[in-house]
Structures are given as structure tokens and as C-alpha cells.
Design an enzyme around this catalytic site. Structure first.
Site, PDB file in Angstrom:
ATOM      1  N   LYS A 116       0.770  -1.057   0.019  1.00 42.16           N
ATOM      2  CA  LYS A 116      -0.029   0.056   0.002  1.00 42.16           C
ATOM      3  C   LYS A 116       0.971   1.325   0.010  1.00 42.16           C
ATOM      4  O   LYS A 116       0.390   2.196  -0.611  1.00 42.16           O
ATOM      5  CB  LYS A 116      -0.986  -0.041   1.230  1.00 42.16           C
ATOM      6  CG  LYS A 116      -1.839  -1.227   1.079  1.00 42.16           C
ATOM      7  CD  LYS A 116      -3.384  -0.884   1.855  1.00 42.16           C
ATOM      8  CE  LYS A 116      -4.296  -1.797   1.093  1.00 42.16           C
ATOM      9  NZ  LYS A 116      -5.451  -1.980   1.915  1.00 42.16           N
ATOM     10  N   LYS A 199      -6.022 -11.216  -6.663  1.00 43.47           N
ATOM     11  CA  LYS A 199      -7.311 -11.219  -5.717  1.00 43.47           C
ATOM     12  C   LYS A 199      -8.396 -10.299  -6.016  1.00 43.47           C
ATOM     13  O   LYS A 199      -7.772  -8.869  -6.273  1.00 43.47           O
ATOM     14  CB  LYS A 199      -6.953 -11.258  -4.158  1.00 43.47           C
ATOM     15  CG  LYS A 199      -6.576  -9.984  -3.532  1.00 43.47           C
ATOM     16  CD  LYS A 199      -6.689  -9.988  -2.031  1.00 43.47           C
ATOM     17  CE  LYS A 199      -6.721  -8.503  -1.491  1.00 43.47           C
ATOM     18  NZ  LYS A 199      -7.433  -8.321  -0.295  1.00 43.47           N
ATOM     19  N   LYS A 202     -11.022  -4.349  -3.722  1.00 33.83           N
ATOM     20  CA  LYS A 202     -11.512  -2.865  -3.662  1.00 33.83           C
ATOM     21  C   LYS A 202     -10.649  -1.868  -4.480  1.00 33.83           C
ATOM     22  O   LYS A 202     -10.968  -0.857  -5.150  1.00 33.83           O
ATOM     23  CB  LYS A 202     -12.459  -2.341  -2.759  1.00 33.83           C
ATOM     24  CG  LYS A 202     -11.548  -2.231  -1.449  1.00 33.83           C
ATOM     25  CD  LYS A 202     -12.392  -1.417  -0.332  1.00 33.83           C
ATOM     26  CE  LYS A 202     -12.005  -1.700   1.031  1.00 33.83           C
ATOM     27  NZ  LYS A 202     -12.048  -2.875   1.500  1.00 33.83           N
TER      28      LYS A 202
END
Ligand code: ATP
Ligand code: LTN
Length: 337
Positions: A116, A199, A202
Site C-alpha cells: 500500500k 485477488k 476494492k
């Protein structure tokens, strides 16, 4: 109310309007099942959500929306404790203690942070994002949880939680239950419908690759029908050779309860199109009542807020007891009242 059932705790972030199918199959579905067997604590983790920028009005709306979806998916406030993380200040308080027990290098090895922060750039990633897993540790240890139902991507955070529980217990005496991850192998990682190498997520999936539960069912049915499939025509579960078809079989099997080998037989000699058309129908039949139940809670915010208020009260009773014990063990002077 004391319970001799094992404890379960899990959380989900209110960072998007709608849950996606990966969230449901990987985590929330297990939460619903475990209310029957465990003393269950489930929360919407708004403190975790602000590790990346959030619009205040949207965060508030998404927190209610997350709670409504959890209830829509089948959580029952009479069978579990459902609450909002920021309503229980003990999370931040124990989080600080855990920050002081975690090595900088140890935290630096968390792959979710690395992914991230790389995406955001080092200057924009916050210190909160760095210590995110340590707040998660506090979440789990406060409730003396035995089991933590999550998807595969969370395994490393649960391993760190175990290490920290053992470290604290070793240094200060037995205080925390050492939790185990509860990861259901079949649904631990639901893949993106357009790119079965990643995967469903969102933040990483393109719109066509992700099934949002609150979207119009027709839109999701279309996405299922245009999911990428593999070369060949045979419908067979083979994660390396046929990742796209295997992902669809997993979803189909979990939503209907039919075994994968049963499905392989059912579709013998039929093409990918037949499987996708049927799965689209299975999904629509499942999601329609989910959306209706979620909407009922959204239409009645007073009931929703009162469920969350009762949940927070029950959660605080447990969390405050654990925090007091941890503070005492660490050597904090008790405050006199
Ligand atoms: P992000 O893309 O921001 O990481 P996310 O889509 O992975 O978000 P989270 O809110 O981080 O969703 O996850 C909530 C729960 O759903 C976690 O327990 C997580 O492990 C699980 N989960 C998320 N995506 C999947 C997936 N594709 N398959 C199985 N479980 C998943
Ligand atoms: N990091 C988790 C959310 C989370 C959580 C928890 C999960 C926060 N605290 C405690 C289990 C237990 C995620 O789903 N991304």
C-alpha cells in the site's frame, strides 16, 4: 454474560460503499456461521480506515453502510456483539502499548504495508498506515480471541498478533490468549473475474473484475457472464491450469453448497457459457435478499444505531477489563477515583 464458548473476533474496514464478493466469501460468511458456535465480536474498523484519507461525511455513511451489510449478510445482534471500533477507546489505548513492544524492522516486513505504501508513495503514506497491523493486534488481544476469521491476505497480521501476545505474556506474565487465524482454504482467496492472477480487491481490481454486493444484480450478472475463462472447453477444477474456471467453481460451490466434483459432473460436456449463465442466476438469487435486508437497516438508522450502541457497551465491558490488566502488568500507576 459469561460464555464458555471460544471467542471469535474480526473486523472489516468501512473504506468502500459496498462489500465485494471476496469480502463475503473470504470473511463475512464465516462470521455469520461462527455466531452459532462462538462468543462472537465483530466490528467496523473506522480507526483503521483513516490510515488512508477519508472524506468525513463519507466515512460516517460507510460505517453505517458496513454495519447494515453485516446485518444483511446474517449477523444477528442477539447472537453476536456488533460494534464500531472508535466507540471503544480501549483499542487505541492498547494499540499504543503494542506499538512500544513491536520492533521497527518487524513492522517493516508487513507485506500489506509495503504494497500500500509503494502504491501511494513514501511521502503520502502515513505513520498510521505503518502501525495499522499493531492496532489490529490490539483489536484481537483485547477480546482474548481464540479465532480470527479472515481471508488469506490477513494471515501475516495474525501471525504478528501471535508473536506479540507471546512476547507480552513472556515479559509480563500470562495476560493474553494467543489467537489462531481461521482461514477457510476453499474461499481464502477469491480472484478478480478479469485477472485470475490477482485477488478480487476494492483497491486493485478494475470495475469489471469485482462483484460489488450492492450493485444492481443485473450489472453483476453481466460481469459474471463476461468473466475471463481459460483456454480449452472442459469444466474442471484446476487452479494452475484453469484459474478462471476454478474461481467460478469455488464461487458457485460456496453459494449453493454443491460440491466442486458434483459441479464438474453437472457441466460435463457443456461449455463455459452454460456455467457462467447458471452462476449469474445463482448469484442474483443469493444477492437479492441480501440487498433487501441491508436496505431495511439503512432505512431505519435509529434501529441500526441502537444495535451499534448496545454492541459498543458489551464490547467495552470486555475490552476495559483486558486493558486494565495489561496496564497493571506494564507498571502504570492506577488512577485513584
Ligand atoms: P483492499 O483492496 O483495500 O485491501 P479488500 O478488498 O482486500 O481491500 P478488506 O476490507 O481489506 O478488503 O478485507 C476485509 C476482509 O475480506 C478481510 O478478512 C480480507 O481478508 C477478506 N478479503 C478481501 N478480499 C478477499 C478475497 N479476494 N478473497 C477472500 N477474502 C478476501
Ligand atoms: N486488517 C483487516 C481488518 C481488521 C481486522 C481486525 C481483522 C482490523 N482489525 C481484527 C481481524 C481482526 C482487513 O480486513 N483488512
Amino acid at each position: 454474560m459469561a460464555s464458555d464458548r471460544p471467542r471469535v473476533l474480526s473486523g472489516i474496514q468501512p473504506t468502500a460503499g459496498s462489500f465485494h464478493l471476496g469480502n463475503y466469501l473470504g470473511a463475512v460468511r464465516q462470521w455469520v456461521a461462527m455466531q452459532e458456535t462462538h462468543d462472537a465480536f465483530y466490528m467496523v474498523v473506522d480507526l483503521h480506515a483513516i490510515t488512508v484519507p477519508q472524506d468525513p461525511a463519507e466515512l460516517r455513511a460507510n460505517t453505517r453502510l458496513a454495519a447494515a451489510q453485516l446485518l444483511g449478510a446474517g449477523l444477528d445482534p442477539d447472537r453476536c456483539t456488533l460494534f464500531v471500533q472508535s466507540h471503544v477507546p480501549e483499542h487505541a489505548q492498547l494499540g499504543w502499548v503494542m506499538n512500544c513492544l513491536t520492533g521497527f524492522g518487524e513492522a517493516s516486513r508487513m507485506t500489506q504495508f509495503k504494497d500500500k505504501s509503494a502504491k501511494q508513495g513514501a511521502d503520502r503514506a502515513t505513520v498510521g498506515l505503518f502501525t495499522y497491523p499493531i492496532l489490529q493486534i490490539a483489536d484481537i488481544l483485547l477480546y482474548q480471541a481464540n479465532a480470527v476469521p479472515v481471508g488469506e491476505d490477513q494471515r501475516q497480521h495474525i501471525e504478528l498478533t501471535r508473536d506479540l501476545a507471546e512476547r507480552f505474556n513472556g515479559r509480563y506474565g500470562q495476560t493474553f490468549t494467543v489467537p489462531a487465524p481461521y482461514i477457510v482454504k476453499e474461499t481464502a482467496k477469491i480472484f478478480d473475474l478479469q485477472d485470475p492472477a490477482i485477488k478480487m480487491s476494492k483497491s486493485a481490481s478494475a470495475p469489471k473484475g469485482i462483484i460489488n454486493l450492492l450493485d444492481e444484480p443485473k450489472t453483476s450478472a453481466k460481469k459474471i457472464k463476461s468473466a475471463v475463462t481459460d483456454t480449452g472447453t472442459e469444466i474442471r477444477f484446476d487452479e494452475t491450469g484453469k484459474p478462471g474456471i476454478s474461481n467460478l467453481l469455488t464461487i458457485y460451490s460456496t453459494l449453493t453448497g454443491a460440491g466442486v466434483s458434483e459441479l464438474e459432473k453437472k457441466y460435463e460436456g457443456k461449455g463455459y457459457g452454460a456455467l457462467k449463465t447458471d452462476l449469474a442466476e445463482v448469484f442474483v438469487d443469493w444477492v437479492t435478499p441480501f440487498r433487501a435486508r441491508t436496505q431495511e437497516f439503512l432505512d431505519d438508522p435509529e434501529t441500526l444505531d441502537s444495535i451499534l450502541a448496545k454492541g459498543a457497551e458489551k464490547a467495552r465491558a470486555v475490552a476495559a477489563e483486558t486493558l486494565a490488566q495489561a496496564y497493571d502488568r506494564v507498571g502504570f500507576l492506577p488512577a485513584k477515583h
